[in-house]
Design an enzyme around this catalytic site. Structure first.
Site, mmCIF file in Angstrom:
data_model
loop_
_atom_site.group_PDB
_atom_site.id
_atom_site.type_symbol
_atom_site.label_atom_id
_atom_site.label_comp_id
_atom_site.label_asym_id
_atom_site.label_seq_id
_atom_site.Cartn_x
_atom_site.Cartn_y
_atom_site.Cartn_z
ATOM 1 N N GLY A 44 0.779 -1.242 0.000
ATOM 2 C CA GLY A 44 0.000 0.000 0.000
ATOM 3 C C GLY A 44 0.806 1.285 0.000
ATOM 4 O O GLY A 44 0.361 2.298 -0.538
ATOM 5 N N GLU A 99 4.370 4.057 5.643
ATOM 6 C CA GLU A 99 3.197 3.187 5.588
ATOM 7 C C GLU A 99 2.056 3.939 4.902
ATOM 8 O O GLU A 99 2.067 5.177 4.838
ATOM 9 C CB GLU A 99 2.836 2.779 7.032
ATOM 10 C CG GLU A 99 1.591 1.966 7.220
ATOM 11 C CD GLU A 99 1.570 0.627 6.513
ATOM 12 O OE1 GLU A 99 1.789 0.596 5.291
ATOM 13 O OE2 GLU A 99 1.267 -0.387 7.165
ATOM 14 N N ASP A 100 1.076 3.216 4.401
ATOM 15 C CA ASP A 100 -0.058 3.888 3.760
ATOM 16 C C ASP A 100 -1.021 4.491 4.782
ATOM 17 O O ASP A 100 -1.404 5.643 4.680
ATOM 18 C CB ASP A 100 -0.800 2.948 2.793
ATOM 19 C CG ASP A 100 -1.228 1.623 3.423
ATOM 20 O OD1 ASP A 100 -0.954 1.386 4.628
ATOM 21 O OD2 ASP A 100 -1.838 0.800 2.713
ATOM 22 N N ASP A 103 -4.381 2.455 11.129
ATOM 23 C CA ASP A 103 -5.799 2.193 11.414
ATOM 24 C C ASP A 103 -5.903 1.774 12.885
ATOM 25 O O ASP A 103 -5.846 2.617 13.771
ATOM 26 C CB ASP A 103 -6.274 1.122 10.427
ATOM 27 C CG ASP A 103 -7.758 0.832 10.512
ATOM 28 O OD1 ASP A 103 -8.528 1.735 10.855
ATOM 29 O OD2 ASP A 103 -8.160 -0.311 10.230
ATOM 30 N N LYS A 131 -6.256 7.096 10.834
ATOM 31 C CA LYS A 131 -7.652 7.037 11.313
ATOM 32 C C LYS A 131 -7.604 6.894 12.834
ATOM 33 O O LYS A 131 -7.760 5.789 13.356
ATOM 34 C CB LYS A 131 -8.345 5.790 10.756
ATOM 35 C CG LYS A 131 -8.834 5.856 9.338
ATOM 36 C CD LYS A 131 -9.763 4.650 9.085
ATOM 37 C CE LYS A 131 -9.515 4.019 7.758
ATOM 38 N NZ LYS A 131 -10.266 2.774 7.557
ATOM 39 N N VAL A 153 -11.096 3.452 2.826
ATOM 40 C CA VAL A 153 -10.626 4.203 1.660
ATOM 41 C C VAL A 153 -9.755 3.337 0.740
ATOM 42 O O VAL A 153 -9.107 2.390 1.196
ATOM 43 C CB VAL A 153 -9.844 5.475 2.073
ATOM 44 C CG1 VAL A 153 -10.764 6.512 2.682
ATOM 45 C CG2 VAL A 153 -8.699 5.135 3.035
ATOM 46 N N ASP A 159 -5.835 -0.618 -1.188
ATOM 47 C CA ASP A 159 -6.693 -1.547 -1.933
ATOM 48 C C ASP A 159 -7.919 -1.996 -1.148
ATOM 49 O O ASP A 159 -7.983 -1.850 0.067
ATOM 50 C CB ASP A 159 -5.902 -2.803 -2.298
ATOM 51 C CG ASP A 159 -5.722 -3.729 -1.096
ATOM 52 O OD1 ASP A 159 -5.297 -3.250 -0.023
ATOM 53 O OD2 ASP A 159 -6.051 -4.922 -1.207
ATOM 54 N N ARG A 165 -5.874 0.072 -6.253
ATOM 55 C CA ARG A 165 -4.608 0.709 -5.853
ATOM 56 C C ARG A 165 -4.188 1.795 -6.844
ATOM 57 O O ARG A 165 -3.450 2.700 -6.504
ATOM 58 C CB ARG A 165 -3.475 -0.330 -5.789
ATOM 59 C CG ARG A 165 -3.600 -1.332 -4.660
ATOM 60 C CD ARG A 165 -2.276 -2.081 -4.497
ATOM 61 N NE ARG A 165 -2.400 -3.326 -3.767
ATOM 62 C CZ ARG A 165 -2.359 -3.424 -2.438
ATOM 63 N NH1 ARG A 165 -2.227 -2.349 -1.699
ATOM 64 N NH2 ARG A 165 -2.460 -4.598 -1.846
#
Ligand code: IMP
Length: 180
Positions: A44, A99-100, A103, A131, A153, A159, A165
């Site tokens: 990601g 990192e993407d 969470d 988040k 998202v 993804d 992606r």
């Protein structure tokens, strides 16, 4: 522009480009030319990582790791698996994880524990998205692109079941896609 799988654009490509420049400038100012080992988390983070990486100054190395805490759904399984480890040792290095999204924080707190045990000089964390309302373990990023609400998202590397992606913006995925 997008089909009905996409509810809306949450963060546009142009906003990401601007924020990536700001973050890279901040990283350059903070490290002041100290060598950095950038650790990209596959898959990601790959698109955002390139935005940051190409703007870093000085002696910068790049390595990748692949972790998984998600099945094919939208909720973390809570169990982290290391799919690919780093290719080089990290002892004595200034590690910057890219990192993407943060969470629940479970994946990254696992990763930080694994890396800390290898005696790096320092570890910092950069993520495109955060988040905070979903956090299950305490974890704070050092460089965050955007704080977002509790929505699933996709796009810009993120993804759902390995799709989307390639979307140029970060988009909210329509619930009809995963609540079938
Ligand atoms: P955490 O362990 O719950 O913090 O999960 C981190 C990983 O879950 C991220 O690296 C993503 O791969 C995935 N993830 C969490 N939220 C989303 C989302 O909204 N869209 C896509 N992937 C997500």
């Amino acid at each position: 522009m997008y089909n009905s799988d996409i509810e809306k654009i949450l963060v546009s490509n142009a906003e990401i480009a601007k924020r990536a420049e700001e973050i890279a400038a901040q990283i350059n100012a903070d490290y002041k030319g100290k060598p950095i080992l950038v650790v990209g988390i596959l898959r990601g983070a790959s698109i955002f990582l390139a935005d940051i990486f190409k703007r870093l100054e000085g002696d910068v190395e790049l390595d990748f790791m692949s972790l998984s805490s998600y099945g094919s759904g939208t909720n973390s399984s809570g169990e982290v698996k290391m799919i690919k480890d780093l290719s080089e040792p990290v002892d004595g290095k200034n590690v910057l994880i890219i990192e993407d999204i943060i969470d629940t924080g479970i994946t990254l707190s696992y990763l930080i524990k694994v890396l800390e045990a290898r005696n790096p000089e320092s570890i910092k964390l950069c993520a495109l998205l955060d988040k905070p309302s979903r956090r299950k373990v305490e974890l704070k990023g050092d460089y965050i692109g955007f704080e977002i609400p509790d929505e699933y998202v996709v796009g810009y590397g993120l993804d759902y079941a390995e799709k989307y992606r390639n979307l140029p913006d970060v988009c909210v995925l329509s619930k009809t896609v995963y609540e079938k």
